[in-house]
Scaffold this motif. Structure first.
Motif, PDB file in Angstrom:
ATOM      1  N   VAL A   4      79.759 -15.548 107.572  1.00  0.00           N
ATOM      2  CA  VAL A   4      80.174 -16.165 108.843  1.00  0.00           C
ATOM      3  C   VAL A   4      80.837 -17.514 108.576  1.00  0.00           C
ATOM      4  CG1 VAL A   4      79.337 -17.210 110.987  1.00  0.00           C
ATOM      5  CG2 VAL A   4      78.438 -14.996 110.235  1.00  0.00           C
ATOM      6  N   ALA A   5      80.166 -18.347 107.777  1.00  0.00           N
ATOM      7  CA  ALA A   5      80.698 -19.698 107.544  1.00  0.00           C
ATOM      8  C   ALA A   5      81.978 -19.650 106.711  1.00  0.00           C
ATOM      9  CB  ALA A   5      79.648 -20.558 106.852  1.00  0.00           C
ATOM     10  N   PHE A   6      82.082 -18.669 105.811  1.00  0.00           N
ATOM     11  CA  PHE A   6      83.304 -18.512 105.015  1.00  0.00           C
ATOM     12  C   PHE A   6      84.482 -18.196 105.949  1.00  0.00           C
ATOM     13  CE2 PHE A   6      86.340 -16.277 102.335  1.00  0.00           C
ATOM     14  CZ  PHE A   6      86.315 -17.021 101.166  1.00  0.00           C
ATOM     15  N   CYS A   7      84.232 -17.307 106.925  1.00  0.00           N
ATOM     16  CA  CYS A   7      85.298 -16.966 107.871  1.00  0.00           C
ATOM     17  C   CYS A   7      85.688 -18.184 108.706  1.00  0.00           C
ATOM     18  CB  CYS A   7      84.859 -15.819 108.773  1.00  0.00           C
ATOM     19  SG  CYS A   7      84.683 -14.268 107.865  1.00  0.00           S
ATOM     20  N   LEU A   8      84.699 -18.991 109.100  1.00  0.00           N
ATOM     21  CA  LEU A   8      85.024 -20.218 109.832  1.00  0.00           C
ATOM     22  C   LEU A   8      85.920 -21.116 108.983  1.00  0.00           C
ATOM     23  CD1 LEU A   8      81.533 -21.082 111.412  1.00  0.00           C
ATOM     24  CD2 LEU A   8      83.553 -20.211 112.597  1.00  0.00           C
ATOM     25  N   GLY A   9      85.609 -21.172 107.675  1.00  0.00           N
ATOM     26  CA  GLY A   9      86.439 -21.965 106.765  1.00  0.00           C
ATOM     27  C   GLY A   9      87.869 -21.439 106.723  1.00  0.00           C
ATOM     28  N   LEU A  10      88.009 -20.099 106.706  1.00  0.00           N
ATOM     29  CA  LEU A  10      89.358 -19.514 106.704  1.00  0.00           C
ATOM     30  C   LEU A  10      90.109 -19.897 107.976  1.00  0.00           C
ATOM     31  CD1 LEU A  10      88.782 -15.877 105.400  1.00  0.00           C
ATOM     32  CD2 LEU A  10      89.864 -17.769 104.183  1.00  0.00           C
ATOM     33  N   LEU A  11      89.395 -19.886 109.118  1.00  0.00           N
ATOM     34  CA  LEU A  11      90.044 -20.265 110.377  1.00  0.00           C
ATOM     35  C   LEU A  11      90.482 -21.725 110.341  1.00  0.00           C
ATOM     36  CD1 LEU A  11      87.736 -18.510 113.009  1.00  0.00           C
ATOM     37  CD2 LEU A  11      90.023 -17.830 112.267  1.00  0.00           C
TER      38      LEU A  11
ATOM     39  N   GLY B  99      80.012 -26.518 108.379  1.00  0.00           N
ATOM     40  CA  GLY B  99      79.201 -27.409 107.544  1.00  0.00           C
ATOM     41  C   GLY B  99      77.719 -27.144 107.701  1.00  0.00           C
ATOM     42  N   VAL B 100      77.263 -27.008 108.941  1.00  0.00           N
ATOM     43  CA  VAL B 100      75.835 -26.810 109.184  1.00  0.00           C
ATOM     44  C   VAL B 100      75.369 -25.522 108.512  1.00  0.00           C
ATOM     45  CG1 VAL B 100      74.125 -26.278 110.971  1.00  0.00           C
ATOM     46  CG2 VAL B 100      75.709 -28.176 111.294  1.00  0.00           C
ATOM     47  N   ILE B 101      76.126 -24.439 108.691  1.00  0.00           N
ATOM     48  CA  ILE B 101      75.703 -23.161 108.102  1.00  0.00           C
ATOM     49  C   ILE B 101      75.755 -23.234 106.583  1.00  0.00           C
ATOM     50  CG2 ILE B 101      76.231 -20.706 107.878  1.00  0.00           C
ATOM     51  CD1 ILE B 101      77.213 -20.677 110.704  1.00  0.00           C
ATOM     52  N   MET B 102      76.876 -23.726 106.055  1.00  0.00           N
ATOM     53  CA  MET B 102      77.019 -23.754 104.601  1.00  0.00           C
ATOM     54  C   MET B 102      75.941 -24.625 103.956  1.00  0.00           C
ATOM     55  SD  MET B 102      79.218 -21.798 103.234  1.00  0.00           S
ATOM     56  CE  MET B 102      80.765 -20.938 103.360  1.00  0.00           C
ATOM     57  N   ILE B 103      75.659 -25.788 104.536  1.00  0.00           N
ATOM     58  CA  ILE B 103      74.682 -26.686 103.913  1.00  0.00           C
ATOM     59  C   ILE B 103      73.253 -26.182 104.139  1.00  0.00           C
ATOM     60  CG2 ILE B 103      73.680 -28.999 103.960  1.00  0.00           C
ATOM     61  CD1 ILE B 103      76.355 -29.272 102.853  1.00  0.00           C
ATOM     62  N   PHE B 104      72.869 -26.059 105.413  1.00  0.00           N
ATOM     63  CA  PHE B 104      71.454 -25.814 105.699  1.00  0.00           C
ATOM     64  C   PHE B 104      71.076 -24.341 105.544  1.00  0.00           C
ATOM     65  CE2 PHE B 104      72.342 -29.717 108.171  1.00  0.00           C
ATOM     66  CZ  PHE B 104      71.416 -30.548 107.566  1.00  0.00           C
ATOM     67  N   LEU B 105      72.021 -23.430 105.771  1.00  0.00           N
ATOM     68  CA  LEU B 105      71.666 -22.006 105.754  1.00  0.00           C
ATOM     69  C   LEU B 105      72.139 -21.292 104.501  1.00  0.00           C
ATOM     70  CD1 LEU B 105      72.458 -21.224 109.475  1.00  0.00           C
ATOM     71  CD2 LEU B 105      70.226 -21.275 108.414  1.00  0.00           C
TER      72      LEU B 105
END
Lengths: 543, 310
Positions: A46-53, A79-85
């Motif tokens: 999910v967070a990787f896709c957000l990064g692509l967007l 950031g929140v997902i990548m760091i904390f999750l």
């Protein structure tokens, strides 16, 4: 540990019991590790896709696919997902859980039920963070750092996002506690501290940070909630607070947290290299001490995130010199890893490729860290894309690559199957090239003076942004190849018990996949963890 | 990018030293790694030398040398930074007021501007004031940056040593229009600067500009009209003041000048004179929503975004 019930022998942990319910109430460290694996991987995608967007939005100046408000929410959630999750729990919760007991010859962690509780806290915290998308005015738009007073003033869903991070903190603390007790109490007979493999050592150093530093951020995040709901005036100057106090409290945790993210990854590299070089790790004790030194000095360098906050000159100087000191143990590790290759018999397999890529990318991350650690240069690049490039080299190039390497390394152990090696190499190569295309231009942008968290930018920053966005597509293709290959591997050929011919207990004394309590009988350790003298004979005798 | 202040030399020297050492190590480490991987490949070197487990001598060498090198890097970082905290007594004081999402600069005699106007070769001390959240004043060409923290008296100083116009940005995330919180530093010669300082301004144009921005923000104009030249649904406000445009009136083309009267009419009767190339019927009339005074403020705001009538 004492004898293990006999009826459990030779039953692999997958099939001990079947059905979803048996997984959701399991106490088995390996199943809990897999529960983490699926949850964490889901959040990562999910967070990787957000990064692509985000990269797509930044392909050219002006609006491309989303408004500024949406962009600010997207980078916060990324950031929140990548760091904390993802990056904090990824290596300890998945590979710590799966292989730590096996590496030290234990049937499970010290507190299996607490281990399951940690997973539930993780899932609740994660879902709570994602739930901010669904109700209230808007998702949080503060950045993962939640800096006051903006986080106190914004109308977005910050309170829930902060509570989610608070709950995730407890998951991290309990996992750390569990590992410390496990390592102290459950090492196999004969495994003295200095015969313990390096991944457990790295987890041990990490666990102390998790236990000692995480409560600070827990308290700080609760203070944000109190500030927003009760208006008690801790951080918001309009009601008598000090925003810089928030930054101190936040970074007192969040800098050591960088080592929660990096140390276990270093442990994986130390664990991987000797297996594919077939000789002892170079300077075992020095690597152990350097992990402990990083964990210790790491507590005293948080101020380097705040050189421009208005701290006094002397404080900036002291934090800068301490920051340079913490670079030394990391450098020592790199030199020892490289020296391990010397006169080895090097077998380039995917896990080793990831470990070597880790060394290269982490070195860039570390060296760019010197640029932001020095005062004069940090003043120029602080809060610019240089910092974004730097920490992605450390976090993704370092920990992310070590994480993917670890999947490739322990894959045959976890699933008892082997993935396609050729496609693993192709996936690695595309991912590696894509990675550098994404993040190297960011270093350039930062030197040119483009601030971070910019939805739009001046025309002079166009070309590096374009390259970075194109790179993000290459990286995505690489990642897709890697993931598809790993999924296909589940139907791949059966792997032998010890396909890499490692001499650590996880490979020599357990089946693939391991049985419920890992070991048929408690192993007795007589050799050092990376003693590859006559290893073929040793492996044959032991298994 | 070349530097344009007294600090640029020291900061750039620190960059050269640190990046130089870093590139040396990166290339060295990578080269050795690749060399070993080829030389000690399993095919060429089937049996590893398991007798090697470490070397106290090497560990000492690669602890001591990096320690010395990081101290050298620390020194250059410190040396480039130290003068930034040492403000000369004769520095010209300027107050920088940051708000979401614009800058105002206030000079000793009460004069205000939205661009920072400074004389070349004279030290300027900027006192940093925020009225809402944390911002950060960043001038890349000058190699200076400091947070603008509400409730704290942060400061920075510099001596500009090149004429010209340099970007000034907000580098601390401050919400929706963070990336548009931009202006420039104009470095002029001392006489020009003194003359500019003494020119009276009447009432401050700046407050009206800020109020005008507030008008477009609170009334949702920004959804279709950008302020940076980007073509969204409608014309950008940037650079249009005083331009001649072709418009369509009752199906016929005619040329008008974008002036106060045109803007007023576009607010209250937007579909009467739509610029050629844009669709009519999209924008609603703002009668009763935007007052006459607010239109005046909006006009000041549009003027502040440039054009060729001034």
């Amino acid at each position: 540990m004492t004898a293990i019930p006999h009826q459990k022998l030779y039953v692999d942990f997958f099939h001990e019991k079947r059905g979803l319910a048996s997984w959701l109430v399991t106490h088995d460290h390996k199943r809990i590790a897999l529960l983490y694996f699926y949850a964490i991987s889901g959040f990562f995608v999910v967070a990787f896709c957000l990064g692509l967007l985000m990269r797509l939005e930044l392909i050219a100046p002006g609006e491309t696919i989303m408004s500024a408000q949406v962009y600010n929410e997207v980078f916060t959630l990324h950031g929140v997902i990548m760091i904390f999750l993802f990056i904090i729990p990824a290596v300890p919760a998945i590979f710590g859980n799966f292989v730590l007991p096996m590496l030290i010859g234990a049937p499970d962690v010290a507190f299996p039920r607490l281990n399951l509780v940690s997973w539930y806290l993780y899932v609740i915290g994660g879902l709570l963070a994602l739930s901010t998308l669904l109700y209230g005015d808007r998702p949080a738009d503060t950045g993962w750092t939640f800096y006051a007073p903006y986080s106190v003033k914004t109308g977005t869903n910050v309170t829930v996002a902060v509570l989610a991070a608070f709950i995730l903190g407890f998951s991290s603390i309990l996992t750390g506690l569990n590992f410390i007790v496990t390592i102290h109490q459950m090492r196999a007979p004969g495994m003295t501290w200095m015969k313990m493999p390096l991944f457990p050592w790295a987890l041990y150093a990490t666990s102390w940070i998790q236990v000692l530093a995480t409560p600070v951020v827990g308290i700080t995040l609760l203070m944000i909630v109190a500030e927003r709901t009760l208006g008690i005036g801790l951080f918001d100057p309009s009601i008598g607070g000090d925003p810089v106090l928030y930054q101190h409290l936040f970074w007192i945790y969040s800098h050591p947290a960088v080592y929660i993210m990096a140390l276990p990854a270093m442990g994986i590299v130390s664990e991987t290299i000797p297996v594919f070089v077939k000789k002892s790790i170079f300077g075992y004790k020095v690597i152990v001490y350097s992990s402990l030194a990083i964990a210790f000095i790491g507590y005293f360098v948080w101020g380097h995130h705040m050189y421009t906050s208005g701290m006094s000159g002397p404080a900036r100087i002291i934090f800068s010199i301490l920051t340079f000191l913490v670079a030394i143990p990391s450098a020592i590790k790199v030199f020892n890893w490289i020296s391990t290759l010397y006169k080895g018999s090097i077998d380039i397999k995917p896990p080793l490729l990831y470990a070597l890529a880790f060394i290269f990318l982490f070195t860039i991350g570390g060296l760019t860290g010197l640029v932001v650690g020095a005062l004069a240069t940090d003043i120029h690049v602080h809060d610019t894309y240089f910092v974004v490039g730097h920490f992605h080299y450390v976090m993704f190039g370092g920990t992310g690559f070590a994480f993917i390497g670890a999947i490739h390394f322990w894959y045959p152990k976890i699933w008892g199957r082997m993935y396609n090696l050729k496609w693993a190499n192709i996936g690695f190569t595309v991912l590696f090239i894509g990675f550098n295309l994404v993040y190297f231009p960011m270093l350039v942008l930062g030197m040119m003076g483009m601030p971070r968290r910019y939805y739009d930018y001046l025309p002079e920053f166009t070309i590096p942004n374009l390259v970075s966005t194109v790179g993000s597509w290459v990286m995505a293709i690489g990642l897709i190849i890697v993931i598809v290959n790993l999924i296909n591997g589940r139907k791949g050929p059966k792997a032998s018990t010890n396909p890499w011919k490692s001499v650590t207990l996880d490979w020599t004394h357990t089946q693939s996949p391991p049985s419920l309590y890992n070991f048929e009988e408690t192993p007795v350790v007589t050799r050092g963890p990376y003693d590859y003298r006559d290893y073929e004979e040793y492996i044959k005798n032991e298994s | 990018m070349s530097g344009a202040s007294n600090f640029a030399e020291g900061v750039d020297l620190a960059f050269y030293v640190i990046i130089g050492i870093s590139v040396f190590f990166l290339v060295g480490i990578t080269a050795v790694m690749i060399y070993f991987v080829f030389k000690y490949n399993k095919k060429r070197h089937p049996k590893a030398d398991t007798s090697i487990t470490g070397s106290v001598k090497l560990e000492i060498i690669w602890t001591v040398i990096p320690t010395i090198l990081v101290l050298v890097m620390f020194y250059f970082g410190w040396a480039g930074f130290a003068p930034m905290r040492d403000v000369p007594e004769d520095a010209i004081p300027v107050k920088a007021i940051a708000r979401m999402w614009s800058w105002t600069f206030e000079y000793e005699n009460g004069k205000k501007s939205d661009k920072l106007i400074v004389p070349k070769d004279r030290p300027v001390k900027i006192n940093l004031v925020s009225v809402d959240v944390i911002h950060n004043l960043y001038i890349p060409a000058f190699r200076v940056k400091e947070d603008v923290v509400p409730g704290r008296n942060n400061y920075m100083w510099f001596t500009a040593n090149q004429y010209g116009s340099f970007d000034l940005m907000c580098a601390e995330y401050c919400g929706l229009r963070h990336s548009y919180m931009l202006t420039t530093v104009e470095v002029v010669n001392n006489e020009e600067w003194a003359e500019w300082m003494l020119t009276p301004e009447g009432e401050s144009d700046l407050d009206r500009v800020a109020a005008g921005f507030n008008v477009i923000k609170t009334n949702g104009c920004v959804a279709c009209h950008s302020s940076d030249g980007t073509k969204l649904v409608a014309n950008s406000f940037k650079g249009i003041w005083g331009l001649d445009r072709k418009v369509v009136v009752d199906g016929k083309e005619q040329t008008i000048k974008i002036d106060a009267a045109y803007i007023r009419q576009s607010v209250y009767d937007p579909n009467s004179q739509v610029v050629l190339g844009y669709n009519s019927g999209i924008m609603p009339s703002y009668i009763g929503m935007i007052s006459d005074t607010e239109v005046e403020q909006l006009i000041e705001y549009i003027k502040s975004l440039g054009g060729d009538a001034q």
